[in-house]
Every structure is written in structure tokens, then in C-alpha cells.
Design an enzyme around this catalytic site. Structure first.
Site, short mmCIF file in Angstrom:
data_model
loop_
_atom_site.label_atom_id
_atom_site.label_comp_id
_atom_site.label_asym_id
_atom_site.label_seq_id
_atom_site.Cartn_x
_atom_site.Cartn_y
_atom_site.Cartn_z
N LYS A 49 -5.91 -38.55 -21.37
CA LYS A 49 -6.55 -37.59 -23.27
C LYS A 49 -5.06 -36.63 -23.70
O LYS A 49 -5.94 -35.43 -22.54
CB LYS A 49 -7.32 -37.94 -23.36
CG LYS A 49 -8.04 -37.08 -24.37
CD LYS A 49 -9.30 -36.43 -24.42
CE LYS A 49 -8.95 -34.63 -24.82
NZ LYS A 49 -8.25 -34.17 -26.44
N GLU B 192 -3.66 -26.98 -14.43
CA GLU B 192 -2.64 -25.76 -14.49
C GLU B 192 -2.74 -24.80 -15.67
O GLU B 192 -2.98 -25.53 -16.60
CB GLU B 192 -1.19 -26.89 -14.18
CG GLU B 192 -0.30 -26.21 -14.02
CD GLU B 192 0.57 -25.47 -14.90
OE1 GLU B 192 -0.06 -23.84 -15.49
OE2 GLU B 192 1.06 -26.52 -16.43
N CYS C 109 3.94 -22.10 -20.42
CA CYS C 109 2.81 -21.51 -19.53
C CYS C 109 3.48 -20.60 -18.19
O CYS C 109 3.36 -19.52 -18.08
CB CYS C 109 1.90 -22.15 -18.68
SG CYS C 109 2.52 -23.82 -17.82
N GLU D 212 -2.17 -13.88 -22.92
CA GLU D 212 -1.12 -14.77 -23.06
C GLU D 212 -0.59 -14.99 -24.03
O GLU D 212 -1.39 -15.27 -24.84
CB GLU D 212 -1.38 -16.23 -22.12
CG GLU D 212 -0.39 -17.05 -21.90
CD GLU D 212 -1.27 -18.35 -21.28
OE1 GLU D 212 -1.54 -18.88 -21.84
OE2 GLU D 212 0.05 -18.35 -21.41
#
Ligand code: TXE
Length: 484
Positions: free
Chosen positions: A181, A254, A288, A386
Site C-alpha cells: 500500500k 524504518e 529519513c 526531525e
């Protein structure tokens, strides 16, 4: 397939994108807009899968599993190599679609497609061997790795096809079947990848289902799924783990990073700043493992800050199809607003210096200037969160121990880098950083044969390499007595 990537004069792509379920195209009664972030307008429609369609995709993957699992690694390798060749052949079309829905420069989208083909091939080249754990004349105990069943993969919007390819390669090569997905912000390139697979892979082995967050949630709760492989935010990763617990699904997560780059006092300023800049502003900062904070010795602080500022001022920002453009827009409105909010908070900090950038571009779309920030405190949103956007804080230090403590003072631990002319010293400093990957004189990279993942809340488990492949399999011990 060409019409899937060609836009009309109004920038619209008039193509019916479809799910791939049991090797066939399926539409849905409802669909949602996919936005081009360079114009902030809808350019195409994504079919929105119903629960019944998701159930059908899972059922087809279950049916296909025994036959696929029975094939040898060599046979599955041949399929993945054929898939990689088809991806390579169509990479220009897929890249154009990535640029339109994701926003990144076309050259970067082409790199993403080259990486996708490589990743499908490289993963399928890994040799996974059975291990003899004990053979002492009394017993022979060996360990074997068995396919798990059906994998549910959930992917984000920053590197839509590249990140999907890691999960496809590992899940299928290991002998599992897959329901994938994509993110609702960037679903179309992945739907097209599914379309491309229909003539190559046995039906049901690889299913792609478009839809919103609810489809992701159904997948994580579905009793017919054995493992979830997720890439996305820490907050959603925690929800995924929670809803996967109902049937004790295996999970690989992750998640995000707040990745530091530490310059040592012997650093080559010009070389390091150029590489760190690319590591921070590639994909508009939406990676990331991108550099999210830079620590610089006090004596070098002003020249380093100025070098970053020069690079930022010369960086060409624009729509991904414009020639020579180096950075596109942020990918979606949610992310754009979030990054602008962090920028406003940054500007309010006492003594802070915005040495380059600091403003949205005066045009439609989610564009922001590459922004370099100096003299900012440690306890600010830009440093502790972040940012996942084109704003880089440059921080001063006087003592390396103190810099390391500050670099490690975070709940995340995905990646980091150390910059020095002394490689051995760099490796020693690297070992003191709490992160899954630490580079010396380099930052950002992903290779199918090298394990990747995070310490702390940056994730769970590793992807890539033998270790990544094993995470898509169940170890089985066979214990045979040699004397009766
Ligand atoms: O990600 P989400 P979002 C970070 C970045 C960004 C933040 C939020 O900081 O600001 O995440 O982005 C699916 N059960 N990263 O909201 O929610 C969703 O449909 C199952 C870092 O877009 O994590 C999509 O397919 N699935 C990251 C995928 O999860 C669910 C890359 C990711 O969405 C779900 C992108 C649920 N309850 C953003 N809710 C990285 N690690 O690189 C959503 N989804």
C-alpha cells in the site's frame, strides 16, 4: 503505458490508474485527488480500495504463497531480474510520474528508478545459506530459513518507488507474497509499478492497493497477513506495531531520524560542507537519513556557516521538470505547513541568525528556500525534532565529548556522520554515536547488501543484506540424532 505519464495542457494526466489484485487491474467506485506539489493542484485520481478489495488482495496473496514459496532462490532470482529489466526499460515514464506526484527534480527521479532496478537485482543476488549449528557425532543440528507467508508493506511519499522496491525485493526473494500500500500522497508511480509486474510475476504474488490511511490500518490488523514492513513516521510506526500485535505479526519499522553530522577540527571545509549540504538538502530534506543537524568546532564556525550559506544561495529551486533544477517543492501541504511552523519557531529564538533563505518562494506550490540557521539553542524545535525539510541548523562546539553528548541526546538513532582528514580517528568517533549507520566523510546512501535501520525510536529491525532478508523469514531448527 505512455499515457499514464503524459499531462494535457492544463497539467492533468487523464489515465485510469488501477490496483493490481491477483495479477489483474481493478478500479474502485471512489477515488481521491493526487496533488502536484509544484502547482498545489490535483492532476490525477487514485482509486480508493474498499475493505472487500483489500481482503481480495490478501486472499490472492495467500493462494499464491505455497507455489511461490516452493520455488528455489534461483527461480525467484530469475523473476526479480526480469522485473528489474522491465523497470529499467520503463524508467523514464515512471520517473516522470514520480516528478509529477512527488515534486523531486527529474534527474533525481531517474536516479530513484535506477536504484529501484538495482535493488531488485542486488537483493536477489544475495546467497542465504543453511547453517550447521552442531555436528558432534551425537546430533546434527541445523538452521534453515523458511518463507513467512503474506507480507503487508506500507510505504511513504518521500522516495515512493525506491522504498517500495526494497520491500518488494526482500519479501518476494525470501519466498513470501506481498500486498503493498503506497502513501496516498504519491500512490500513482507504485500503482504503475504494479501494472508493469502483471505480465512478469505469477498472479497473486505481488498486489498493489491504492488507498488512504484506513487501508494501511486494515492491513496491519488483517489476520491473513504474517508480517508488516513499514516505512514512515515514528508516531504511525507505533500505531502499526500496536495494531499488528493482535495476531503477533512480525514487524520491521524504518522510521525517522534526527541525524547529526560532526565536523572535527582538521576537516576540509570546502569538501565537507559541499557533501553535507547535499546530504541535508537532497530531496528537499525529506530523507529519513538526511543530515538534520551539523556540529562545528568553534574556531571553524564562521567560515563553515558562510560556506553553507553560499551553497544555499546558489542552489537552484524549481519545478522538477525545469532544466538544471536542484531542489523541488516540499511534497505535500501537511509537510509544508509543518516545516513553515518550525521555521517561524526558529525565527522567534533569541540571537538566532538566518544566514541564507528563510522564505517560501513567491509562486504556487510548496516551495521553500534552502535555509541555513546559525546560533540556535539546543532546546529548540529545529534541533530536537526531525524537520524533514530544507532547513539546516549549524551548531557550535568547543569540546568533542560535549558535541557527542549533544548529538546523542535524542530519542532517535538512525544515521550520522563524522568529517575529518584522519580516517582512523573518524572511525573511533563514529563508534561513539548511537545510530544504526555512521559514515565517515559521507552521508546518505542505501545499498541492498548492507543492513540499514535505527537505534532507539528510529525503528525496529534492519532492512537489506542477509540480516534484512532473514527478517522476512522464519528460522527453523532441524535437530537429528545421529545415534539411536
Ligand atoms: O507519514 P505516516 P506522514 C515523517 C516526516 C513527516 C511525518 C508524517 O517527519 O512529517 O513522518 O508524514 C500509512 N496504520 N516521515 O503522515 O503517517 C500512510 O497511508 C497503517 C518520515 O505522511 O507515517 C502511508 O502509506 N498505516 C518517513 C504511511 O503509513 C498507516 C517518510 C506513512 O505515513 C496508518 C515519510 C495506520 N494507522 C514521512 N496511518 C521516513 N522514515 O523516511 C498512516 N498510514
Amino acid at each position: 503505458m505512455t499515457t499514464a505519464t503524459q499531462a494535457d495542457a492544463a497539467g492533468k494526466v487523464n489515465y485510469e490508474f488501477t490496483h493490481t489484485i491477483n495479477g489483474k487491474a481493478e478500479t474502485s467506485k471512489t477515488s481521491f485527488d493526487v496533488i502536484n506539489p509544484a502547482t498545489a493542484t490535483a492532476f490525477a485520481q487514485c482509486p480508493d480500495a474498499t475493505k472487500i478489495q483489500l481482503n481480495r488482495a490478501v486472499a490472492s496473496a495467500r493462494r499464491a504463497f505455497p507455489g511461490w514459496a516452493k520455488k528455489s532462490f534461483e527461480e525467484r532470482r530469475a523473476y526479480l531480474h526480469k522485473f528489474a529489466a522491465a523497470v529499467r526499460e520503463r524508467s523514464e515514464e515512471l520517473a516522470a510520474l514520480i516528478t509529477r506526484e512527488q515534486g523531486k527534480p527529474l534527474s533525481n527521479a531517474l536516479r530513484e528508478m535506477a536504484g529501484t532496478a538495482n535493488s531488485l537485482e542486488q537483493m536477489a543476488n544475495i546467497e542465504l545459506k543453511d547453517e550447521v549449528l552442531r555436528d558432534d557425532g551425537k546430533n546434527r543440528i541445523s538452521m534453515h530459513f523458511r518463507p513467512m507467508g503474506v507480507v503487508g508493506a506500507i510505504t511513504p511519499w518521500n522516495v515512493p518507488v525506491g522504498l517500495a522496491s526494497h520491500k518488494i525485493a526482500q519479501a518476494l526473494y525470501a519466498g513470501n507474497t506481498l500486498v503493498l500500500k503506497p502513501s496516498p500522497y504519491t500512490p500513482l508511480s507504485t500503482l504503475l509499478l504494479g501494472e508493469l509486474s502483471r505480465d512478469i510475476l505469477p498472479h497473486g504474488v505481488f498486489n498493489v492497493v491504492g488507498g488512504g490511511n484506513a487501508v494501511g490500518q486494515w492491513l496491519t490488523k488483517h489476520p491473513g497477513i504474517d508480517k508488516i514492513s513499514f516505512t514512515g513516521s515514528v508516531a504511525t510506526g507505533k500505531r502499526v506495531m500496536e495494531s499488528s500485535s493482535g495476531t503477533l505479526k512480525r514487524v520491521t519499522l524504518e522510521l525517522g531520524g534526527n541525524d547529526p553530522a560532526i565536523m572535527l577540527d582538521d576537516v576540509d571545509i570546502a569538501g565537507a560542507t559541499a557533501k553535507i549540504f547535499n546530504g541535508a538538502f537532497g530531496n528537499c530534506g525529506q530523507i529519513c537519513m538526511a543530515v538534520k543537524r551539523v556540529y562545528v568546532p568553534e574556531d571553524l564556525y564562521e567560515p563553515v556557516l558562510e560556506a553553507f550559506a553560499q551553497l544555499a544561495r546558489n542552489h537552484r529551486v524549481g519545478e522538477g521538470f525545469e532544466p538544471d533544477v536542484q531542489m523541488g517543492p516540499l511534497q505535500n501541504k501537511m509537510q509544508y505547513d509543518k516545516v513553515l511552523d518550525v521555521l517561524e519557531d526558529t525565527k522567534r529564538q533569541p540571537g538566532v541568525r538566518i544566514v541564507a533563505g528563510g522564505h517560501p518562494l513567491n509562486r504556487p506550490g510548496y516551495f521553500l528556500e534552502p535555509t541555513i540557521v546559525g546560533d540556535i539553542g539546543d532546546n529548540t524545535r529545529l534541533v530536537t525534532e526531525e524537520q524533514f525539510g530544507p532547513i539546516l541548523p549549524v551548531l557550535k562546539y568547543t569540546d568533542l565529548k560535549d558535541a557527542l553528548a549533544r548529538a546523542n541526546d535524542t530519542t532517535m538513532g538512525l544515521a550520522a556522520s563524522v568529517w575529518t582528514k584522519d580516517i582512523e580517528k573518524g572511525a573511533k568517533v563514529a563508534a561513539q554515536i548511537q545510530a544504526g549507520t555512521v559514515w565517515v566523510n559521507h552521508h546518505v546512501g542505501s545499498e541492498a547488501d548492507i543492513p540499514f535501520g535505527g537505534f532507539k525510536q528510529s525503528g525496529l529491525g534492519r532492512e537489506h543484506g542477509v540480516m534484512g532478508l532473514q527478517a522476512y523469514m522464519e528460522p527453523q531448527i532441524i535437530n537429528v540424532p545421529l545415534q539411536q
